[in-house]
Scaffold this motif. Structure first.
Motif, PDB file in Angstrom:
ATOM      1  N   GLY A  58       1.012  -1.000   0.016  1.00 45.20           N
ATOM      2  CA  GLY A  58       0.327   0.141  -0.511  1.00 45.20           C
ATOM      3  C   GLY A  58       0.964   1.227   0.294  1.00 45.20           C
ATOM      4  N   LYS A  59       2.081   0.794   0.178  1.00 42.41           N
ATOM      5  CA  LYS A  59       3.231   3.224  -0.397  1.00 42.41           C
ATOM      6  C   LYS A  59       3.704   2.827  -1.374  1.00 42.41           C
ATOM      7  N   VAL A  60       3.911   3.506  -1.707  1.00 45.32           N
ATOM      8  CA  VAL A  60       4.628   3.859  -3.010  1.00 45.32           C
ATOM      9  C   VAL A  60       6.499   4.296  -2.450  1.00 45.32           C
ATOM     10  N   THR A  61       7.315   2.402  -3.142  1.00 46.27           N
ATOM     11  CA  THR A  61       8.513   2.263  -2.753  1.00 46.27           C
ATOM     12  C   THR A  61       9.794   2.700  -3.237  1.00 46.27           C
ATOM     13  N   LYS A  62       9.301   2.996  -4.996  1.00 45.50           N
ATOM     14  CA  LYS A  62      10.099   3.737  -5.989  1.00 45.50           C
ATOM     15  C   LYS A  62       9.380   4.210  -6.659  1.00 45.50           C
ATOM     16  N   ALA A  63      10.203   5.632  -7.101  1.00 45.18           N
ATOM     17  CA  ALA A  63       8.869   6.550  -8.223  1.00 45.18           C
ATOM     18  C   ALA A  63      10.183   6.615  -8.906  1.00 45.18           C
ATOM     19  N   ASN A  64      10.008   7.293 -10.455  1.00 44.78           N
ATOM     20  CA  ASN A  64      10.176   8.268 -11.291  1.00 44.78           C
ATOM     21  C   ASN A  64       9.852   8.871 -12.356  1.00 44.78           C
ATOM     22  N   PHE A  65      10.046   9.526 -12.581  1.00 44.55           N
ATOM     23  CA  PHE A  65       9.434  10.244 -13.652  1.00 44.55           C
ATOM     24  C   PHE A  65      10.156  11.300 -14.483  1.00 44.55           C
ATOM     25  N   LEU A  66       9.601  11.346 -15.634  1.00 49.71           N
ATOM     26  CA  LEU A  66      10.611  12.057 -16.713  1.00 49.71           C
ATOM     27  C   LEU A  66       9.908  12.272 -17.577  1.00 49.71           C
ATOM     28  N   VAL A  67       9.880  14.456 -17.835  1.00 46.63           N
ATOM     29  CA  VAL A  67      10.324  14.470 -19.391  1.00 46.63           C
ATOM     30  C   VAL A  67      10.743  14.686 -19.973  1.00 46.63           C
ATOM     31  N   VAL A 107       7.994  13.748  -7.651  1.00 45.34           N
ATOM     32  CA  VAL A 107       8.476  12.439  -7.304  1.00 45.34           C
ATOM     33  C   VAL A 107       8.224  12.012  -6.064  1.00 45.34           C
ATOM     34  N   GLN A 108       8.996  12.886  -4.663  1.00 46.30           N
ATOM     35  CA  GLN A 108       9.856  13.119  -3.431  1.00 46.30           C
ATOM     36  C   GLN A 108       8.443  13.028  -2.305  1.00 46.30           C
ATOM     37  N   LYS A 109       6.941  13.983  -3.037  1.00 50.17           N
ATOM     38  CA  LYS A 109       5.872  13.832  -2.198  1.00 50.17           C
ATOM     39  C   LYS A 109       4.822  13.039  -2.613  1.00 50.17           C
ATOM     40  N   PHE A 110       5.164  12.378  -3.615  1.00 53.83           N
ATOM     41  CA  PHE A 110       4.704  11.009  -4.137  1.00 53.83           C
ATOM     42  C   PHE A 110       5.242   9.579  -3.340  1.00 53.83           C
ATOM     43  N   GLN A 111       5.920  10.170  -3.158  1.00 54.91           N
ATOM     44  CA  GLN A 111       6.673   8.720  -2.288  1.00 54.91           C
ATOM     45  C   GLN A 111       6.777   8.806  -0.773  1.00 54.91           C
ATOM     46  N   GLN A 118      -2.123  14.027  -3.221  1.00 53.16           N
ATOM     47  CA  GLN A 118      -1.769  15.061  -1.947  1.00 53.16           C
ATOM     48  C   GLN A 118      -0.182  15.713  -2.877  1.00 53.16           C
ATOM     49  N   VAL A 119       0.235  15.798  -4.059  1.00 46.92           N
ATOM     50  CA  VAL A 119       1.044  16.135  -4.868  1.00 46.92           C
ATOM     51  C   VAL A 119       0.580  17.511  -5.753  1.00 46.92           C
ATOM     52  N   GLU A 120       0.976  18.367  -4.767  1.00 47.43           N
ATOM     53  CA  GLU A 120       0.782  20.074  -4.171  1.00 47.43           C
ATOM     54  C   GLU A 120       1.554  20.452  -6.220  1.00 47.43           C
ATOM     55  N   ARG A 121       0.823  20.931  -6.745  1.00 50.90           N
ATOM     56  CA  ARG A 121       1.550  22.291  -7.800  1.00 50.90           C
ATOM     57  C   ARG A 121       2.557  23.442  -7.072  1.00 50.90           C
TER      58      ARG A 121
END
Length: 147
Positions: A58-67, A107-111, A118-121
């Motif tokens: 139930g947790k995001v343990t790893k995440a990556n985002f790339l534009v 990404v940090q807030k998402f994790q 809950q990831v705010e702009r």
């Protein structure tokens, strides 16, 4: 139908279109354990965002985002540099690197929260935020379709 009623309906439709439908998309932490990928819609210039993340317990343990640009060039530590590796336009280079910082913050807030809602702009990072949210929502919605 009266004009005030038409205006009210138009306002509701406008809010739904401009606001997106993220409220209807479940939080990432509701997904079963596994790895997920998503891609945002393309912007007018062809740029798009990609995300991949892992859910465990139930947790995001790893995440990556790339534009990426339309040609697939990633927005990374070299984003904003010329082909010679130099910043020919210091203002553009600084903006480019600020965008990378915003993307990392998302990404940090998402994790931390395991919930994309809950990831705010961040001011100055609206484009990155939109691409991030669209990519996560794509991953979540595709996960639901795979069940």
């Amino acid at each position: 139908m009266g004009s005030s009623r038409l205006l009210a309906i138009a306002a509701i439709v406008g809010v739904a279109v401009l606001g997106g439908c993220s409220a209807d998309v479940p939080a990432a932490n509701t997904l079963p354990d596994g790895e997920y990928e998503g891609v945002s819609q393309k912007e007018a210039d062809g740029s798009y965002g990609t995300v991949n993340f892992t859910i465990s317990g139930g947790k995001v343990t790893k995440a990556n985002f790339l534009v990426k640009d339309a040609d697939g060039t990633p927005h990374d530590e070299d984003y904003g540099l010329g082909t010679d590796g130099k910043a020919h336009d210091p203002i553009f280079y600084q903006r480019a690197q600020d965008a990378i910082k915003h993307e990392n913050s998302y990404v940090q807030k998402f994790q931390e929260t395991s919930d994309q809602n809950q990831v705010e702009r961040i001011a100055g990072g609206s484009l990155s935020h939109r691409l991030f949210m669209q990519a996560v929502e794509d991953a979540v919605l595709n996960a639901g379709a795979e069940k």
